[in-house]
Write a protein that holds these residues in place. Structure first.
Motif, PDB file in Angstrom:
ATOM      1  N   THR A 136       1.712  -7.196   2.905  1.00  0.00           N
ATOM      2  CA  THR A 136       2.418  -7.610   1.685  1.00  0.00           C
ATOM      3  C   THR A 136       3.414  -6.560   1.190  1.00  0.00           C
ATOM      4  OG1 THR A 136       0.879  -9.313   0.974  1.00  0.00           O
ATOM      5  CG2 THR A 136       2.071  -8.161  -0.764  1.00  0.00           C
ATOM      6  N   PRO A 137       3.014  -5.281   1.075  1.00  0.00           N
ATOM      7  CA  PRO A 137       4.042  -4.306   0.678  1.00  0.00           C
ATOM      8  C   PRO A 137       5.186  -4.226   1.693  1.00  0.00           C
ATOM      9  CG  PRO A 137       1.905  -3.227   1.090  1.00  0.00           C
ATOM     10  CD  PRO A 137       1.663  -4.688   1.074  1.00  0.00           C
ATOM     11  N   ASN A 165      -1.696   3.629  -3.941  1.00  0.00           N
ATOM     12  CA  ASN A 165      -1.025   2.331  -3.833  1.00  0.00           C
ATOM     13  C   ASN A 165      -0.159   1.959  -5.033  1.00  0.00           C
ATOM     14  OD1 ASN A 165      -2.007   0.675  -1.308  1.00  0.00           O
ATOM     15  ND2 ASN A 165      -3.744   1.882  -2.031  1.00  0.00           N
ATOM     16  N   ARG A 223      -6.444  -6.387  -1.437  1.00  0.00           N
ATOM     17  CA  ARG A 223      -5.372  -5.654  -2.104  1.00  0.00           C
ATOM     18  C   ARG A 223      -5.077  -6.297  -3.460  1.00  0.00           C
ATOM     19  NH1 ARG A 223      -1.534  -2.226  -1.027  1.00  0.00           N
ATOM     20  NH2 ARG A 223      -1.817  -2.216   1.222  1.00  0.00           N
ATOM     21  N   GLY A 278       0.867 -14.223   0.898  1.00  0.00           N
ATOM     22  CA  GLY A 278       0.058 -13.310   1.701  1.00  0.00           C
ATOM     23  C   GLY A 278       0.095 -13.707   3.171  1.00  0.00           C
ATOM     24  N   ALA A 284      -7.915  -8.533   4.080  1.00  0.00           N
ATOM     25  CA  ALA A 284      -7.313  -7.327   3.491  1.00  0.00           C
ATOM     26  C   ALA A 284      -6.332  -7.665   2.370  1.00  0.00           C
ATOM     27  CB  ALA A 284      -6.619  -6.511   4.578  1.00  0.00           C
ATOM     28  N   ASP A 285      -5.548  -8.710   2.562  1.00  0.00           N
ATOM     29  CA  ASP A 285      -4.535  -9.018   1.562  1.00  0.00           C
ATOM     30  C   ASP A 285      -5.174  -9.461   0.241  1.00  0.00           C
ATOM     31  OD1 ASP A 285      -1.545  -9.195   1.352  1.00  0.00           O
ATOM     32  OD2 ASP A 285      -2.126 -11.164   0.559  1.00  0.00           O
ATOM     33  N   MET A 306      -5.307  -3.766  14.048  1.00  0.00           N
ATOM     34  CA  MET A 306      -4.894  -4.977  13.344  1.00  0.00           C
ATOM     35  C   MET A 306      -5.220  -4.915  11.862  1.00  0.00           C
ATOM     36  SD  MET A 306      -3.481  -7.888  13.341  1.00  0.00           S
ATOM     37  CE  MET A 306      -3.313  -8.597  14.977  1.00  0.00           C
ATOM     38  N   GLU A 307      -6.420  -4.414  11.542  1.00  0.00           N
ATOM     39  CA  GLU A 307      -6.860  -4.375  10.152  1.00  0.00           C
ATOM     40  C   GLU A 307      -5.905  -3.535   9.296  1.00  0.00           C
ATOM     41  OE1 GLU A 307      -9.017  -6.295   9.206  1.00  0.00           O
ATOM     42  OE2 GLU A 307      -9.815  -5.548   7.304  1.00  0.00           O
ATOM     43  N   GLY A 323      -1.704   3.066   2.744  1.00  0.00           N
ATOM     44  CA  GLY A 323      -2.527   2.264   1.835  1.00  0.00           C
ATOM     45  C   GLY A 323      -3.800   1.732   2.463  1.00  0.00           C
ATOM     46  N   SER A 324      -3.776   1.506   3.772  1.00  0.00           N
ATOM     47  CA  SER A 324      -4.902   0.768   4.334  1.00  0.00           C
ATOM     48  C   SER A 324      -6.191   1.566   4.252  1.00  0.00           C
ATOM     49  CB  SER A 324      -4.605   0.340   5.766  1.00  0.00           C
ATOM     50  OG  SER A 324      -4.901   1.368   6.660  1.00  0.00           O
ATOM     51  N   LEU A 372      -2.649  -5.467   8.799  1.00  0.00           N
ATOM     52  CA  LEU A 372      -2.808  -6.549   7.819  1.00  0.00           C
ATOM     53  C   LEU A 372      -2.837  -6.002   6.390  1.00  0.00           C
ATOM     54  CD1 LEU A 372      -5.462  -8.815   9.598  1.00  0.00           C
ATOM     55  CD2 LEU A 372      -3.001  -9.215   9.363  1.00  0.00           C
ATOM     56  N   ALA A 373      -3.450  -4.843   6.230  1.00  0.00           N
ATOM     57  CA  ALA A 373      -3.540  -4.257   4.887  1.00  0.00           C
ATOM     58  C   ALA A 373      -2.163  -3.910   4.332  1.00  0.00           C
ATOM     59  CB  ALA A 373      -4.425  -3.012   4.909  1.00  0.00           C
ATOM     60  N   GLY A 374      -1.222  -3.619   5.237  1.00  0.00           N
ATOM     61  CA  GLY A 374       0.110  -3.235   4.788  1.00  0.00           C
ATOM     62  C   GLY A 374       1.106  -4.382   4.754  1.00  0.00           C
TER      63      GLY A 374
END
Lengths: 590, 590
Positions: free
Chosen positions: A526-527, B563, B351, A447, B347-348, A518-519, A578-579, A522-524
């Motif tokens: 890993t994908p 997702n 997820r 992560g 966020a990670d 930024m948020e 996704g976020s 960060l949410a995206g």
């Protein structure tokens, strides 16, 4: 039993990752094609014949702790000494201290083979190589003179002491303290956990690199210093002196890598030979600048953890394939006669094996390409060096996270191919599933790699680095298309679509970052990293298919393109859309 | 520590899987809504408070073999007896023999909780329940009178003896032989492996169900008979008699479920009390018809293995969430102040946790819907019964394979959320990763489930069953769309697209089958099953979101739709186009 895939490794290094052109240009001095082959071949022999046979017995016996001492499994100390006497520890070490100054690529390829043969064995030297790098780059002449030659030869081993119970991913929270002494040394007090090979009975001395905080240090990561803390102090003549006040309080009981002792280390508990408490430490680099030193070292370590994923995946693949060739159950759909077929003839087993093989090839290509970028950065100057260093920076988190993720996945499929026998430890497939699980965690969780990729690597050179990289990937697909023929099916189209997805997701993330969202970025993360690995991997398989017109590589490229790369579409929308649903879904975690 | 999610289970049973309407219609006699809640709640209490605390200690100690005897971990025999005295073993057992005749749904829900609390504990009773079912359906009155009440109460346990070293997925290869005796009994000779709870010290007797071949039996699967072989023979008065000639030669050393003894059983080694060699066996059903009996039992067992995947996933999710709430590292992107944030705010990590939760909810829904179909089939007649039985047949391989695949995936993510602590056994996250790995293998590997789904379940009623099912799924998305509002984002569109993919892939496979292109259909089986699970799961989450307008379920549905369900597009092309590249890629396996 594991047989190092030397030909495949050499092909990937030379034809895919860039070593071929480098050698032609004489980029690494007098390193020749023949010498590369000889080194890889001998490393392969050592890994297959000497290390691999001790992997499962070493796992079953495990490292054992008793009253501060750690006993390694039977035969492991001797194995280590045969290995280091072969010069393997100093492969990429500095020539000045007895190393061979070989390219990172060669060392990474060798590390793949050590890890595949035994991840628990390969881990110790990885840490030593990290210590060598840190000392070589940041150590005083005195420190280098005392420690480097012994670490390069492997006569002593090295460790990295970072983690504390409250400070894992977030090193700002670390509390181990260092007190200045009148003689210019320091005394270290505190507790470190998860210290790989922190204690063992293989070598006479162990050189700990320890992060600690000075009493007057600023809070946070800018108040952390790095110290060299040997298990035994070293006399002026190089002989071992007093036992330092650093001891192993226990080792962990873990899912895997049972032969690799994971130690809790106590500094300054007044158990050493000296009257005064505190482990004697020597400053490495400057006060309060320890984290920068450590990160230099961790970056390289991250690539070497990635290659562990590749090694484990290769070993798991070989094991599963061997079993599938021997094990007979059922009859293949179009088989004649009444005999049971080898299960490798069943389509579902083929799918599993091809998935294992393709993912391994992809991860290997990414890791070697990353190593190549490091080598080019080191052997170039000015703008070229900067560009290649940025390339290495870009690929490091992908090499680490993608490879270790697929290490777990491939090892899991490997167990599945074995059926019930896979769940039984003695079969030798289970160990890969257990060992592989740590690699996505250590040296920065996957992560964190993804966050690093998105927030620090994409913005390099205002985005030019990643844009240039994607253009190179695209060129590989274009070349594949030019070489296209019926045997490649839809491969070029599918791989191009994956690059489109990477392009789109990259653009979206760069915009989000530049707009301060930024948020969402960060949410995206890993994908995005997964998408990056698949798209890049597809291009590398295309490059391999163009370079080698044999049926096998072309078929593997096509299989990957038509079966595995298609996920990038879903990953892209996970990055881009996704976020919002992630944020909305926090309610579901309440 | 695991807390049984009783509300979530009850909601899924009633609002998603069909129990609610069933109860309103009085389909299960006087079973009331309140009684269902009371049973679930008490099962949840027992699982959380009594079983779960012994899971990790039981794993660490493991079952131990010595000279034919198996000693269970400390406290496990007492735990088992408290459990069976609570009546849990006979939940769905026949009332005539002391069972409670409750719907399969209730038993499956309880099994989820036992498995979540301790998969190694829950396994034993699963096998006993299978033996009850086989005896109840196929046993003579005499066999029933002797064995059923004891098995229903759990005073004795049952086993399934199928696998032999050369006969795993392919039972046609089995060699254990049965010889007819003059008194109407049989003598059994041979070796069976991987026998779960084949020997233990929990109960006085163990009732083995054993597949064996008569001397004059035809070759292949039509020459296999099923026998009841008790550890101790039973006297006419019900007391225990001579020790039968069946012994446990060893237990396996496995990745997980260490407290569940996996036994090698030897029949007819002349070690029993009788002068004559051979384990005394009693025919169950007819000669040479044993496999049919065994498959009845295995079908139910498959659903119960699927629910193990759900249980493990739920337990892993709870553990990871708890850790993420407590563990503080780093600062959340928009956090104020200097304190470290609980990692659940990153966020990670969110997820990861949402992925775990959504996949668990999906698998649970599929398993419960399958159980509901079984219950409706049993409580209906004629065409209606046939339709529901077909529904159960259709969903069984999906319930088994999809749920156990996500069990492994979710447990692996759970370790990841814990970081380094996840790799340490004492933390309690590792056990899920290890235990989960067997479920995709036993009771028919997941590859075999996929083949079963495609080749035997899609053709049911000329395709009408699967077509009707897909139409039902579509109706759920339509209902979601009707209830749509901004909080659901793109959920309905995404879920509809997944159903389109399922529809297309189903049509393609049915055509391939009808045109005799078996090899192509088999090549697409595994991706088809995954696609089926995702698309169906999405519809069930939609149904849940419509039934419960609270934010949590709607948000989870949206998260899944935006997702996770997007993979169906790639899976569809893997089904439809993958087989050609798979065939072509055999060259890469050479």
């Amino acid at each position: 039993m594991y047989r190092a895939p030397v030909d495949d490794i050499a092909f990937t290094l030379k034809q895919v990752a860039g070593l071929g052109p480098d050698l032609e240009q004489g980029r690494y001095g007098d390193l020749s094609d023949d010498l590369v082959d000889a080194i890889l071949s001998e490393a392969g022999r050592f890994a297959s014949e000497e290390i691999a046979p001790l992997n499962l017995p070493g796992d079953m016996e495990g490292a054992r702790w008793n009253d501060g001492a750690v006993t390694m499994p039977k035969g492991w100390p001797e194995l280590y000494h045969r290995w280091r006497e072969g010069g393997w520890n100093g492969l990429s070490g500095p020539g000045e201290f007895g190393g061979q100054d070989l390219p990172v690529m060669i060392n990474v390829a060798a590390n793949e083979m050590w890890s595949a043969a035994s991840m628990a064995f390969g881990l110790g030297p990885l840490l030593t190589m990290g210590a060598v790098e840190a000392l070589d780059k940041h150590g005083s002449e005195a420190l280098k003179a005392t420690y480097l030659a012994k670490l390069v030869s492997g006569e002593w081993t090295g460790t990295m002491n970072l983690t504390e119970p409250q400070a894992g991913s977030d090193l700002a929270a670390l509390r181990t303290r260092a007190e200045r002494q009148d003689d210019g040394t320091y005394r270290i007090f505190g507790q470190k956990i998860f210290i790989t090979y922190g204690e063992h009975d293989i070598t006479d001395n162990i050189v700990h690199l320890v992060l600690a905080r000075l009493p007057d240090a600023p809070a946070g990561t800018r108040g952390i210093s790095l110290f060299v803390v040997p298990k035994f102090l070293v006399n002026e003549d190089g002989s071992l002196g007093a036992r330092n006040d650093v001891f192993c309080a226990s080792i962990e009981h873990k899912i895997g890598i049972h032969a690799s002792p994971t130690c809790t280390m106590i500094f300054g508990d007044n158990k050493g030979d000296a009257a005064q408490a505190g482990a004697v430490g020597y400053l490495l680099g400057e006060e309060n600048r320890g984290l920068a030193c450590m990160f230099t070292m961790m970056n390289n370590a991250r690539l070497n953890v990635g290659i562990e994923g590749v090694g484990i995946a290769e070993a798991a693949y070989q094991k599963a394939k061997e079993y599938a060739q021997e094990r007979r159950q059922g009859r293949h759909a179009t088989a004649a006669g009444a005999d049971m077929s080898p299960i490798i003839e069943h389509a579902d087993v083929q799918r599993n094996l091809l998935t294992m093989k393709a993912l391994t090839a992809v991860a290997r290509s990414i890791c070697y390409a990353c190593a190549n970028a490091l080598d080019r950065a080191r052997s170039a100057e000015g703008e070229e060096a900067k560009t290649w260093q940025e390339r290495a920076n870009l690929l490091t988190p992908v090499a680490k996270a993608f490879s270790t993720d697929i290490g777990v996945e491939v090892a899991s499929i490997g167990v599945q191919v074995h059926g019930g026998m896979g769940f039984v430890e003695e079969t030798g497939a289970a160990i890969f599933y257990r060992d592989a699980r740590i690699a996505p965690i250590y040296e920065g969780t996957n992560g964190i790699q993804a966050i690093d990729l998105v927030t620090r690597k994409l913005p390099q050179s205002g985005g030019a680095q990643v844009t240039g990289y994607i253009a190179e990937l695209r060129a590989d697909i274009t070349a594949l298309r030019a070489s296209n023929s019926a045997d490649l099916g839809q491969a070029a189209d599918r791989l191009d679509a994956a690059i489109d997805d990477l392009d789109d997701a990259t653009g979206w993330l760069r915009t989000a970052l530049s707009e301060g969202r930024m948020e969402e970025a960060l949410a995206g993360a890993t994908p995005y990293l997964q998408l990056f690995g698949l798209a890049a991997g597809g291009a590398y398989l295309a490059r391999a298919a163009v370079a080698d017109t044999g049926a096998a590589r072309r078929a593997l490229c096509r299989f990957f393109a038509e079966n595995l790369v298609g996920e990038t579409a879903a990953l892209k929308s996970r990055v881009i859309e996704g976020s919002e649903s992630l944020t909305a879904a926090r309610a579901a975690l309440a």
